[in-house]
Design a protein around this motif. Structure first.
Motif, short mmCIF file in Angstrom:
data_model
loop_
_atom_site.label_atom_id
_atom_site.label_comp_id
_atom_site.label_asym_id
_atom_site.label_seq_id
_atom_site.Cartn_x
_atom_site.Cartn_y
_atom_site.Cartn_z
N LYS A 613 0.85 -1.20 0.00
CA LYS A 613 0.00 0.00 0.00
C LYS A 613 0.88 1.24 0.00
CE LYS A 613 -2.01 -1.55 3.71
NZ LYS A 613 -2.90 -1.73 4.89
N PRO A 614 0.51 2.27 -0.76
CA PRO A 614 1.36 3.47 -0.86
C PRO A 614 1.53 4.20 0.46
CG PRO A 614 -0.77 3.81 -1.94
CD PRO A 614 -0.68 2.36 -1.62
N ASP A 615 0.53 4.14 1.37
CA ASP A 615 0.62 4.86 2.64
C ASP A 615 0.70 3.92 3.83
OD1 ASP A 615 -1.87 3.85 2.26
OD2 ASP A 615 -2.96 5.63 2.99
N GLY A 616 1.04 2.66 3.59
CA GLY A 616 1.10 1.68 4.68
C GLY A 616 2.44 1.68 5.38
N LEU A 617 2.43 1.24 6.66
CA LEU A 617 3.67 1.14 7.44
C LEU A 617 4.33 -0.23 7.30
CD1 LEU A 617 2.58 2.89 10.76
CD2 LEU A 617 4.00 3.83 8.92
N GLY A 618 3.57 -1.24 6.88
CA GLY A 618 4.14 -2.58 6.75
C GLY A 618 4.34 -3.29 8.07
N MET A 619 3.55 -2.93 9.09
CA MET A 619 3.71 -3.55 10.41
C MET A 619 2.55 -4.47 10.79
SD MET A 619 6.60 -2.73 11.65
CE MET A 619 6.36 -3.22 13.35
N GLY A 620 1.37 -4.29 10.16
CA GLY A 620 0.18 -5.01 10.58
C GLY A 620 0.33 -6.52 10.51
N LEU A 621 0.75 -7.04 9.35
CA LEU A 621 0.88 -8.50 9.19
C LEU A 621 2.04 -9.04 10.01
CD1 LEU A 621 0.12 -9.01 5.39
CD2 LEU A 621 -1.31 -9.60 7.36
N SER A 622 3.13 -8.27 10.11
CA SER A 622 4.27 -8.71 10.93
C SER A 622 3.86 -8.84 12.39
CB SER A 622 5.42 -7.72 10.78
OG SER A 622 6.49 -8.07 11.63
N ILE A 623 3.15 -7.85 12.91
CA ILE A 623 2.68 -7.91 14.30
C ILE A 623 1.69 -9.05 14.47
CG2 ILE A 623 1.32 -6.67 16.02
CD1 ILE A 623 2.57 -4.08 14.94
N SER A 624 0.81 -9.23 13.50
CA SER A 624 -0.18 -10.30 13.58
C SER A 624 0.49 -11.67 13.66
CB SER A 624 -1.12 -10.25 12.37
OG SER A 624 -1.86 -9.05 12.36
N ARG A 625 1.52 -11.88 12.82
CA ARG A 625 2.21 -13.17 12.87
C ARG A 625 2.90 -13.35 14.22
NH1 ARG A 625 6.08 -15.59 8.18
NH2 ARG A 625 4.08 -16.50 7.54
N SER A 626 3.52 -12.33 14.77
CA SER A 626 4.17 -12.43 16.08
C SER A 626 3.16 -12.81 17.16
CB SER A 626 4.86 -11.11 16.44
OG SER A 626 5.87 -10.80 15.52
N ILE A 627 1.97 -12.19 17.11
CA ILE A 627 0.94 -12.48 18.11
C ILE A 627 0.50 -13.93 18.00
CG2 ILE A 627 -1.45 -11.99 18.78
CD1 ILE A 627 -0.93 -9.06 18.01
N VAL A 628 0.22 -14.39 16.77
CA VAL A 628 -0.24 -15.77 16.57
C VAL A 628 0.83 -16.76 17.02
CG1 VAL A 628 -0.90 -17.48 14.84
CG2 VAL A 628 -1.85 -15.18 14.74
N GLU A 629 2.08 -16.53 16.66
CA GLU A 629 3.16 -17.44 17.05
C GLU A 629 3.36 -17.43 18.56
OE1 GLU A 629 6.50 -16.27 14.72
OE2 GLU A 629 5.82 -17.37 12.93
N ALA A 630 3.17 -16.27 19.21
CA ALA A 630 3.28 -16.22 20.67
C ALA A 630 2.18 -17.05 21.33
CB ALA A 630 3.20 -14.77 21.15
N HIS A 631 1.07 -17.25 20.62
CA HIS A 631 -0.01 -18.09 21.13
C HIS A 631 0.17 -19.56 20.74
CE1 HIS A 631 -2.01 -14.26 21.92
NE2 HIS A 631 -2.92 -14.91 22.62
N GLY A 632 1.31 -19.89 20.11
CA GLY A 632 1.58 -21.28 19.73
C GLY A 632 0.98 -21.68 18.40
N GLY A 633 0.57 -20.70 17.57
CA GLY A 633 -0.06 -21.01 16.30
C GLY A 633 0.80 -20.61 15.12
N ARG A 634 0.16 -20.55 13.95
CA ARG A 634 0.87 -20.22 12.71
C ARG A 634 -0.05 -19.38 11.83
NH1 ARG A 634 2.13 -22.71 7.53
NH2 ARG A 634 0.54 -24.31 7.86
N LEU A 635 0.50 -18.38 11.15
CA LEU A 635 -0.25 -17.50 10.25
C LEU A 635 0.40 -17.54 8.88
CD1 LEU A 635 -2.27 -15.19 9.54
CD2 LEU A 635 -0.62 -13.59 10.54
N TRP A 636 -0.40 -17.74 7.83
CA TRP A 636 0.13 -17.78 6.49
C TRP A 636 -0.93 -17.30 5.49
CZ3 TRP A 636 -1.97 -21.86 8.98
CH2 TRP A 636 -2.85 -22.69 8.28
N ALA A 637 -0.49 -17.10 4.25
CA ALA A 637 -1.38 -16.62 3.19
C ALA A 637 -1.35 -17.59 2.02
CB ALA A 637 -0.97 -15.22 2.73
N GLU A 638 -2.48 -17.66 1.29
CA GLU A 638 -2.59 -18.50 0.10
C GLU A 638 -3.30 -17.69 -0.98
OE1 GLU A 638 -4.86 -21.87 1.22
OE2 GLU A 638 -3.39 -22.63 2.67
N ALA A 639 -2.94 -17.97 -2.22
CA ALA A 639 -3.63 -17.34 -3.35
C ALA A 639 -4.81 -18.23 -3.76
CB ALA A 639 -2.68 -17.16 -4.52
N ARG A 640 -5.96 -17.61 -4.03
CA ARG A 640 -7.11 -18.37 -4.51
C ARG A 640 -6.93 -18.70 -5.98
NH1 ARG A 640 -12.68 -15.78 -2.70
NH2 ARG A 640 -13.37 -17.89 -3.24
#
Length: 662
Positions: A613-640
Motif C-alpha cells: 500500500k502506498p501509505d502503509g507502514l508494513g507492520m500489521g501483518l508482521s505484528i499479527s504473525r508475532s501475536i499468533v506465534e506467541a499463542h503457539g499457532g501459525r499465520l500464512w497466506a494463500e492465493a485463490r
C-alpha cells in the motif's frame, strides 16, 4: 571411545554363532548322507583308521545345530523357540538314555534306529560314553540358554569344550586313552571338533551375558583375556606336538626335546605378553589423552557441565558450575546432585533420574516446564538443562549441561513488553484510520437518542404523554444507548494497552465481535461479509485483545484488497473450523474476492516494514504473525485459484479441550 584391539561386536558374535550352528549342521548332514546313506568312509572317519561318527551321533548334532541356529536371535518367534527347545530336549534324552544303557547294561535299541553298523562289535551303532555325556551336557546348555543366571549354561558349555579339547589333544598326540575307553567305541575326530564348535557357538550366541561380556569388554582385563586365553589353550599343545614329532623323526632325544619345547613355549609366551603389554600401554595413553581432551572440553565450556552416575553422585564438575552455584570443587565431588536442586523438587528428582537411565537419550530436561537451580546461599535461579548419556567401561553416566537463563528470561520479558507496546501503537493507528467511520457509526444511535428524548420532552410539556407511549419511547432510548455503549466498549477493548492474563476464549464470539466492529467499514466499501462458523468449537487460551487485533488487521486488509472498481463482487468470508488433520488446533480463515497477492510478494508479505500500500507502514501483518506465534499457532497466506486471497491462522486447543456452545 578408544578402539579395543581384537574386539568383536555383539552382531559379529551372533553371526559367528550362526556360522558355528551351520557348520555343525552341514557336517552332520554330510555324515548321515555321504557316510551312512552312500557308505563313503571318508565322511564317517575323516581319515583311514580313525573312529567313525555314529549315525545317531550325527543325528544328535543335526538337532543341536538346528536348536542353536533358531535361538541365536532373542526375537525369534514362539514357534521357532518351541522347535529349538524340542530339539534340545531330544539331544538331552539321547545323551541320558545312552549313558543309562552303559551304566545299567540296557539295550533300548535306539542305537541303530537310522542305520545298521555292520563293522560294530559289542554295542552296534552306539556312541561312546564320553560322547553321550557331552550330548547330555550340550542338551542341557541349549535348554538353559536363556536362563536368568548365565552360570549354569557357562558351566555346561565349558565342560563340553573341555571334553572336546581333551579328545582333540588325544588325536593330536596319538593318545587313544584321551578319546576312547576300551573296549567301547571311541569319539570320532569330527565329533570332538563338532562339540568344540557347538560350545563356542553357544557362548557367542549371548554376547551380552556377563561371562562373554568380560572377554569382549574394552577393558585391560578383556584385552588381556582375548590375547592370552587362545595362546594358553593352543600354544602348549602345538609346541608339544612339534617337540614330539621332532623326537620321533630322530632330530633330537627326549631331554633335548623337553628343553627345546619348554624354552619355545616360554619364549612365545614372553613375546605375546610383551606385545600385549605394549598394546595396553598404548591404549592407556590413548585413554589418558582422550580423558584430558574431554576434561578440557568440559572445563572450557561456557556453560555449567556436571557428570552424574546412576546413583546421582557428582563425578565431575567444571569451573563454570562452581561459579554458577557458589560451591568449590571439593564440595561438589561425590555429592548427590540433589544439593543443586530447590527443596520442593528434591524428593521427585530421583524418580526422573531413574527414568532417564532406563531409556537414555540426548534430550532437554523437563521439556515444557520451568527449571530452577539452587545456589549455596539458598537463592534460586532459572536454568536450562541438556542431558547426554555417556556409555563408558565403568557404566552409564549422564552429562548435564546447565545454562543460567536469568538474563535471557529478563531479555525475553523486555522484548515481550516492547512487542506489546508496538501492538498497542498499531491498534491505536488502526483506530485512527477508522475514526471517520466510527464517528458515523456512533452518530446514528446518538441522533436517535436525541430525537427520542426530544419527542418525549415535547409530549411531557404538552401534557399529552400516555404511560404506554412513554414506556415505548424510553425503551427506544435505552436500546439506542446500549447500541452506542456496545460500540464504545468494542473500541475501548481494542485500544486498551493491556488485557487481563490469558483466558479461555470462544473464537466464534471473537469473530462475531470483529465483524460487528468493522460492519460500518464493510457497508461503506460495499463489501458483503459472511460468517461460516463451526459449531461447538473448543475454547482457546490466549489474550482476546491481541487475537481480536489479528482478525481486525486481516479483515481490513481484505477490505482494501477489494477496492478496485473493476470487481464485480466484493465478498469476504470469515470461517472457523477444527484444523484439518489436527483436531488439537482451531483454524480461522479470512477469504476475500479481491485482487489477490502478487506471487513475487508472497515470501515477503509478513516481513516488517514491507507493504504493497502506498501509505502503509508494513507492520500489521508482521505484528499479527508475532501475536499468533506467541499463542503457539501459525499465520500464512494463500492465493485463490481464480481471484482473491486467503489468510489463515491456527491456534492450539488446551489439553482437555473445553467446548463452548456457539
Amino acid at each position: 571411545m578408544v578402539a579395543s584391539p581384537g574386539k568383536l561386536s555383539p552382531e559379529s558374535c551372533r553371526r559367528l554363532a550362526h556360522a558355528a550352528a551351520g557348520l555343525v549342521v552341514a557336517n552332520a548332514v554330510a555324515v548321515l548322507v555321504g557316510g551312512w546313506l552312500l557308505d563313503i568312509a571318508a565322511f564317517k572317519s575323516v581319515l583311514p583308521g580313525l573312529a567313525p561318527m555314529k549315525a545317531n551321533t550325527a543325528a544328535a548334532f543335526l538337532l543341536a545345530g538346528i536348536a542353536l541356529w533358531l535361538q541365536v536371535e532373542r526375537e525369534a518367534n514362539r514357534g521357532s523357540r518351541r522347535v529349538a527347545q524340542a530339539c534340545a530336549v531330544i539331544v538331552l534324552v539321547i545323551g541320558v538314555v545312552t549313558l543309562s544303557e552303559y551304566l545299567f547294561g540296557w539295550d533300548l535299541r535306539i542305537d541303530e534306529l537310522l542305520f545298521l553298523d555292520p563293522m560294530a562289535t559289542g554295542s552296534p551303532g552306539r556312541m561312546a560314553q564320553a560322547t553321550a555325556l557331552l550330548f547330555a551336557l550340550l542338551g542341557g546348555a541349549l535348554l538353559l540358554l536363556d536362563c536368568r543366571s548365565d552360570w549354569p549354561t557357562v558351566v555346561l558349555v565349558l565342560s563340553v569344550f573341555a571334553g572336546a579339547f581333551l579328545a582333540l589333544t588325544g588325536y593330536l598326540y596319538g593318545t587313544d586313552s584321551l578319546y576312547a575307553v576300551p573296549p567301547y567305541s571311541a569319539m570320532a575326530l569330527h565329533t570332538a571338533a563338532s562339540f568344540a564348535i557347538m560350545s563356542m557357538g553357544i557362548l557367542l550366541a549371548r554376547p551380552e551375558r556377563k561371562f562373554l561380556a568380560v572377554l569382549l569388554s574394552n577393558t585391560p582385563g578383556g584385552i588381556l583375556a582375548r590375547r592370552l586365553l587362545p595362546a594358553a589353550l593352543f600354544l602348549p599343545p602345538c609346541v608339544g606336538w612339534l617337540r614330539l614329532t621332532g623326537q620321533r623323526l630322530g632330530y633330537f632325544d627326549a631331554r633335548f626335546g623337553i628343553a627345546v619345547g619348554t624354552l619355545s613355549a616360554a619364549g612365545l609366551f614372553t613375546a605375546l605378553i610383551y606385545w600385549t603389554a605394549v598394546s595396553l600401554y598404548r591404549l592407556d595413553q590413548e585413554r589418558e589423552r582422550a580423558e584430558r581432551k574431554f576434561r578440557m572440553a568440559v572445563e572450557s565450556s561456557p556453560n555449567g557441565a556436571v557428570i552424574v552416575d546412576r546413583s546421582g553422585r557428582i563425578m565431575l564438575a567444571n569451573a563454570q558450575m562452581e561459579r554458577m552455584f557458589g560451591f568449590n570443587h571439593n564440595e561438589l565431588l561425590n555429592q548427590p546432585i540433589e544439593m543443586l536442586i530447590p527443596d520442593q523438587f528434591k524428593e521427585v528428582h530421583p524418580k526422573y533420574r531413574a527414568h532417564f537411565f532406563e531409556s537414555p537419550a540426548v534430550r532437554r530436561m523437563g521439556a515444557g516446564r520451568e527449571l530452577y537451580g539452587q545456589r549455596k546461599n539458598g537463592s534460586e535461579f532459572a536454568v536450562e538443562i541438556g542431558l547426554t548419556p555417556l556409555d563408558t567401561d565403568e557404566g552409564l553416566f549422564v552429562l548435564s549441561t546447565i545454562v543460567d537463563i536469568t538474563e535471557r528470561k529478563a531479555a525475553i520479558e523486555q522484548l515481550q513488553r516492547h512487542q506489546s507496546e508496538i501492538a498497542h501503537v498499531s491498534r491505536l493507528n488502526t483506530m485512527g484510520e477508522m475514526a471517520v467511520g466510527l464517528a458515523d457509526e456512533l452518530n446514528q444511535p446518538l441522533s436517535s437518542l436525541t430525537n427520542y428524548a426530544s419527542a418525549a420532552a415535547e409530549r411531557l410539556a404538552e401534557g399529552a404523554a400516555e404511560p404506554t407511549q412513554t414506556r415505548e419511547v424510553l425503551g427506544q432510548i435505552v436500546g439506542e444507548a446500549e447500541r452506542a455503549a456496545e460500540i464504545i466498549g468494542r473500541l475501548r477493548r481494542l485500544t486498551r494497552k493491556r488485557d487481563q492474563p490469558n483466558t479461555l476464549i470462544c473464537i466464534n464470539e471473537l469473530a462475531r465481535d470483529v465483524v460487528a466492529l468493522t460492519a460500518f467499514e464493510a457497508r461503506r466499501r460495499g463489501v458483503e461479509v459472511r460468517l461460516a462458523l463451526s459449531e461447538s468449537l473448543p475454547m482457546v487460551l490466549g489474550d482476546s485483545v491481541q487475537l481480536e487485533q489479528v482478525l481486525v488487521n486481516l479483515v481490513r486488509n481484505s477490505f482494501e484488497a477489494m477496492e478496485s472498481p473493476s470487481l464485480r463482487e466484493r465478498v469476504l468470508q470469515v470461517k472457523t473450523q477444527l484444523c484439518p488433520g489436527d483436531v488439537g488446533k482451531i483454524e480461522v480463515s479470512v477469504i476475500d474476492s479481491g485482487v489477490g497477492v502478487p506471487e513475487e510478494c508472497m515470501d515477503r508479505l509478513f516481513s516488517a516494514f514491507f507493504t504493497t500500500k502506498p501509505d502503509g507502514l508494513g507492520m500489521g501483518l508482521s505484528i499479527s504473525r508475532s501475536i499468533v506465534e506467541a499463542h503457539g499457532g501459525r499465520l500464512w497466506a494463500e492465493a485463490r485459484v481464480r481471484h482473491g486471497a486467503v489468510f489463515r491462522f491456527t491456534l492450539p486447543v488446551p489439553i482437555g479441550r473445553p467446548v463452548r456452545a456457539t
